[in-house]
Design an enzyme around this catalytic site. Structure first.
Site, short mmCIF file in Angstrom:
data_model
loop_
_atom_site.label_atom_id
_atom_site.label_comp_id
_atom_site.label_asym_id
_atom_site.label_seq_id
_atom_site.Cartn_x
_atom_site.Cartn_y
_atom_site.Cartn_z
CG ASP A 30 40.87 -11.71 17.21
OD1 ASP A 30 39.64 -11.84 17.20
OD2 ASP A 30 41.47 -10.72 16.73
CG HIS A 95 31.91 -17.92 9.36
ND1 HIS A 95 32.22 -18.66 8.22
CD2 HIS A 95 31.90 -18.80 10.39
CE1 HIS A 95 32.36 -19.93 8.54
NE2 HIS A 95 32.17 -20.04 9.86
CG HIS A 97 33.27 -14.76 15.22
ND1 HIS A 97 32.54 -14.23 14.18
CD2 HIS A 97 33.64 -13.71 16.00
CE1 HIS A 97 32.47 -12.93 14.30
NE2 HIS A 97 33.12 -12.57 15.41
P1 5GP Z 1 33.55 -9.55 15.87
O1 5GP Z 1 33.74 -8.08 16.07
O2 5GP Z 1 32.88 -9.85 14.54
O3 5GP Z 1 32.90 -10.24 17.02
O4 5GP Z 1 35.00 -10.15 15.84
C1 5GP Z 1 35.74 -10.38 14.68
C2 5GP Z 1 37.15 -10.72 15.13
O5 5GP Z 1 37.81 -11.32 14.05
C3 5GP Z 1 37.97 -9.51 15.56
O6 5GP Z 1 38.42 -9.69 16.91
C4 5GP Z 1 39.12 -9.48 14.56
O7 5GP Z 1 40.34 -9.09 15.15
C5 5GP Z 1 39.15 -10.91 14.05
N1 5GP Z 1 39.59 -11.07 12.68
C6 5GP Z 1 39.08 -10.41 11.59
N2 5GP Z 1 39.70 -10.83 10.48
C7 5GP Z 1 40.62 -11.75 10.87
C8 5GP Z 1 41.59 -12.53 10.15
O8 5GP Z 1 41.72 -12.45 8.94
N3 5GP Z 1 42.36 -13.38 10.87
C9 5GP Z 1 42.23 -13.49 12.23
N4 5GP Z 1 43.05 -14.36 12.85
N5 5GP Z 1 41.34 -12.76 12.94
C10 5GP Z 1 40.55 -11.91 12.27
ZN ZN Z 2 31.96 -18.03 6.23
#
Ligand code: 5GP
Ligand code: ZN
Length: 111
Positions: A30, A95, A97
């Protein structure tokens, strides 16, 4: 080209620190880690949330998480696995995760 940032990471159109790759699943660090180990595990195929995954896709992700936990040295110490699903779940990237968080102790309830 897909607009989805995680599809672009999976296809290597944009860079990420990869920790695991198979035919169906990739995992990378992340960019804003909240734990010393913060890995995002995703299916290569674009699925928006866990509700969109087939049984086979679930199995593939589960196997990847098992391998990653061992490879990253947290299989014995334990780790937290988080999926934020949809608006109320706090999902910001559409997407599916899984956050694999380790190398510190985690408390409950989360924020
Ligand atoms: P969510 O809040 O959707 O569960 O988590 C999304 C996660 O993706 C966040 O922890 C954020 O830091 C990570 N993230 C978003 N964009 C990117 C990216 O371009 N590269 C990486 N390595 N992590 C990302
Ligand atoms: Zn996707």
């Amino acid at each position: 080209m897909s607009e989805c940032i995680f599809c672009q990471i999976a296809s290597k159109s944009i860079p990420a620190d990869m920790v695991y790759e198979s035919e169906d699943v990739v995992a990378f660090l992340d960019r804003h880690p909240v734990s010393p180990l913060h890995v995002l595990v995703i299916p290569r195929i674009h699925r928006e949330t866990i509700l969109d995954l087939s049984d086979e896709e679930w199995r593939g992700i589960h196997g990847a998480i098992n391998t990653i936990a061992h490879e990253q040295g947290v299989a014995e110490t334990g780790f937290r696995l988080v999926n934020n699903c949809g608006v109320d779940g706090g999902q910001t990237v559409a997407h599916v995760h899984f956050h694999l968080l380790g190398k510190r102790s985690h408390h409950w309830p989360p924020g």
